[in-house]
Scaffold this active site. Structure first.
Site, PDB file in Angstrom:
ATOM      1  N   SER A   9      40.704  46.696  43.094  1.00 43.63           N
ATOM      2  CA  SER A   9      39.959  46.089  41.808  1.00 43.63           C
ATOM      3  C   SER A   9      38.621  45.499  42.234  1.00 43.63           C
ATOM      4  CB  SER A   9      40.865  45.092  41.582  1.00 43.63           C
ATOM      5  OG  SER A   9      40.255  44.258  40.323  1.00 43.63           O
ATOM      6  N   HIS A  32      38.951  50.303  40.008  1.00 42.82           N
ATOM      7  CA  HIS A  32      39.644  49.421  39.073  1.00 42.82           C
ATOM      8  C   HIS A  32      38.689  48.443  38.572  1.00 42.82           C
ATOM      9  CE1 HIS A  32      42.791  47.857  36.451  1.00 42.82           C
ATOM     10  NE2 HIS A  32      42.492  46.654  36.869  1.00 42.82           N
ATOM     11  N   ASP A  34      37.667  45.525  36.025  1.00 45.97           N
ATOM     12  CA  ASP A  34      38.522  44.391  35.117  1.00 45.97           C
ATOM     13  C   ASP A  34      37.383  43.866  34.077  1.00 45.97           C
ATOM     14  OD1 ASP A  34      41.218  44.408  35.909  1.00 45.97           O
ATOM     15  OD2 ASP A  34      40.432  43.512  37.752  1.00 45.97           O
ATOM     16  N   MET A  36      36.567  41.423  31.204  1.00 47.45           N
ATOM     17  CA  MET A  36      37.243  40.485  30.382  1.00 47.45           C
ATOM     18  C   MET A  36      36.215  39.550  29.561  1.00 47.45           C
ATOM     19  SD  MET A  36      39.179  38.733  33.516  1.00 47.45           S
ATOM     20  CE  MET A  36      40.016  39.306  35.077  1.00 47.45           C
ATOM     21  N   HIS A  65      39.960  48.561  32.949  1.00 45.01           N
ATOM     22  CA  HIS A  65      41.142  47.768  32.412  1.00 45.01           C
ATOM     23  C   HIS A  65      40.490  46.814  31.142  1.00 45.01           C
ATOM     24  CE1 HIS A  65      44.366  44.242  33.119  1.00 45.01           C
ATOM     25  NE2 HIS A  65      44.507  44.675  32.132  1.00 45.01           N
ATOM     26  N   MET A  67      40.745  43.532  29.190  1.00 43.21           N
ATOM     27  CA  MET A  67      41.127  42.346  28.675  1.00 43.21           C
ATOM     28  C   MET A  67      40.404  41.795  27.677  1.00 43.21           C
ATOM     29  SD  MET A  67      42.555  41.291  32.397  1.00 43.21           S
ATOM     30  CE  MET A  67      41.501  42.467  33.440  1.00 43.21           C
ATOM     31  N   MET A 136      51.611  44.596  33.624  1.00 43.59           N
ATOM     32  CA  MET A 136      50.736  43.508  34.504  1.00 43.59           C
ATOM     33  C   MET A 136      51.949  42.768  35.113  1.00 43.59           C
ATOM     34  SD  MET A 136      47.687  43.482  33.972  1.00 43.59           S
ATOM     35  CE  MET A 136      47.340  42.193  34.757  1.00 43.59           C
ATOM     36  N   GLY A 141      43.714  37.874  33.881  1.00 44.43           N
ATOM     37  CA  GLY A 141      42.514  36.927  33.996  1.00 44.43           C
ATOM     38  C   GLY A 141      42.010  36.587  35.113  1.00 44.43           C
ATOM     39  N   PHE A 142      43.040  36.419  36.305  1.00 40.72           N
ATOM     40  CA  PHE A 142      42.448  36.043  37.494  1.00 40.72           C
ATOM     41  C   PHE A 142      43.017  36.851  38.776  1.00 40.72           C
ATOM     42  CE2 PHE A 142      41.898  32.684  34.832  1.00 40.72           C
ATOM     43  CZ  PHE A 142      40.691  32.204  34.660  1.00 40.72           C
ATOM     44  N   ASP A 174      49.587  46.127  38.354  1.00 35.44           N
ATOM     45  CA  ASP A 174      48.408  45.182  38.476  1.00 35.44           C
ATOM     46  C   ASP A 174      48.369  43.770  38.641  1.00 35.44           C
ATOM     47  OD1 ASP A 174      45.620  44.354  38.628  1.00 35.44           O
ATOM     48  OD2 ASP A 174      45.042  44.853  36.457  1.00 35.44           O
TER      49      ASP A 174
HETATM   50  C1  DX5 Z   1      44.053  40.273  36.897  1.00 33.47           C
HETATM   51  C2  DX5 Z   1      43.309  41.751  37.132  1.00 33.47           C
HETATM   52  C3  DX5 Z   1      43.563  42.317  38.226  1.00 33.47           C
HETATM   53  C4  DX5 Z   1      43.107  41.896  39.425  1.00 33.47           C
HETATM   54  C5  DX5 Z   1      44.193  41.763  40.498  1.00 33.47           C
HETATM   55  O1  DX5 Z   1      43.873  40.045  35.553  1.00 33.47           O
HETATM   56  O2  DX5 Z   1      43.632  42.694  36.020  1.00 33.47           O
HETATM   57  O3  DX5 Z   1      43.158  43.625  38.209  1.00 33.47           O
HETATM   58  O4  DX5 Z   1      41.826  42.023  40.228  1.00 33.47           O
HETATM   59  O5  DX5 Z   1      43.849  41.223  41.722  1.00 33.47           O
HETATM   60  P1  DX5 Z   1      44.934  40.869  42.971  1.00 33.47           P
HETATM   61  O6  DX5 Z   1      45.293  42.117  43.508  1.00 33.47           O
HETATM   62  O7  DX5 Z   1      43.928  40.066  43.678  1.00 33.47           O
HETATM   63  O8  DX5 Z   1      46.080  40.150  42.321  1.00 33.47           O
HETATM   64 ZN    ZN Z   2      43.198  44.674  36.106  1.00 26.24          ZN
END
Ligand code: DX5
Ligand code: ZN
Length: 221
Positions: A9, A32, A34, A36, A65, A67, A136, A141-142, A174
């Site tokens: 990611s 990946h 993200d 947001m 992905h 969000m 998930m 979010g983070f 994820d």
């Molecule tokens: C969180 C994201 C993830 C995030 C995962 O909302 O969707 O893709 O990057 O990060 P780690 O692997 O550090 O949990």
């Molecule tokens: Zn993600």
């Protein structure tokens, strides 16, 4: 069990050097991204122009992905930009069945994501129109959060449905995936593993991808 796919990611990468960060994990299966919007989740990252630029900068298949609120309006642009897989959240989509058709028509795999608190059951029929289920394993979010093993029964149930021929899906996890937690996810039946901090927080991201793949392979159902 299918071959495990590892999807680093970019959320944990250096956003000022995304092309180099993609190159650093060139042995990965998917990259990946993200997306947001600061509405669906309390964080803001990148949007379509960055995905379009990434598409030109790397040969890795992009796993977007989303969000975001109102994916019905925005998701198709990511498929048209050449993403391999575009995942929308079940909690945000108004017409998830139609959205899957649109994504596939634009040439992408269609993915449906569910948050830790969202049950799988109501979406089982809808998933017949999808290619990917993203379970998930943290609250979206983070990056850098702890893996939530209590959601794994959803992965198990999805794998059962695939094994019995009721669904054909990639089952992706994820959040909080690392060399330890990937084992539990693989045993439960996941076959696509997103990892942010476990890859980009490592001294050698390419080696981290290989190590994750080996762990997943060893413990897959
Ligand atoms: C969180 C994201 C993830 C995030 C995962 O909302 O969707 O893709 O990057 O990060 P780690 O692997 O550090 O949990
Ligand atoms: Zn993600």
């Amino acid at each position: 069990m299918p071959t495990p796919l590892i999807a680093p990611s970019l959320l944990s990468a250096d956003f000022a050097r995304l092309a180099e960060e993609a190159e650093a994990v060139r042995g990965a299966d998917w990259l990946h991204v993200d997306v947001m919007d600061n509405h669906f989740v309390p964080n803001l990252t990148v949007g379509l122009p960055v995905v379009q630029a990434l598409r030109r900068a790397t040969d890795l298949p992009l796993d977007c992905h989303l969000m975001i609120d109102n994916p019905d309006r925005w998701a198709s642009g990511f498929a048209e930009a050449g993403a391999r897989n575009v995942t929308v959240h079940a909690e945000a989509a108004a017409d998830a069945a139609e959205l899957a058709r649109t994504l596939r028509a634009a040439g992408a795999l269609a993915g449906l994501a569910i948050k830790p608190g969202t049950p799988l059951e109501p979406y089982l029929e809808l998933l017949q129109g999808y290619d990917t289920l993203l379970v998930m394993t943290v609250e979206p979010g983070f990056g850098g959060q702890e893996f939530r093993a209590e959601v794994l029964p959803k992965v198990r149930e999805a794998r059962r449905r695939v094994e019995s021929g009721h669904l054909r899906l990639f089952i992706e996890v994820d959040g909080g995936v690392n060399a330890d937690t990937i084992v539990q996810a693989a045993e439960a039946g996941a076959d696509v593993f997103v990892a942010g901090s476990a890859v980009y927080g490592a001294d050698d991201p390419a080696a981290a991808v290989e190590a994750l793949r080996e762990r997943a392979r060893a413990f897959s159902g």
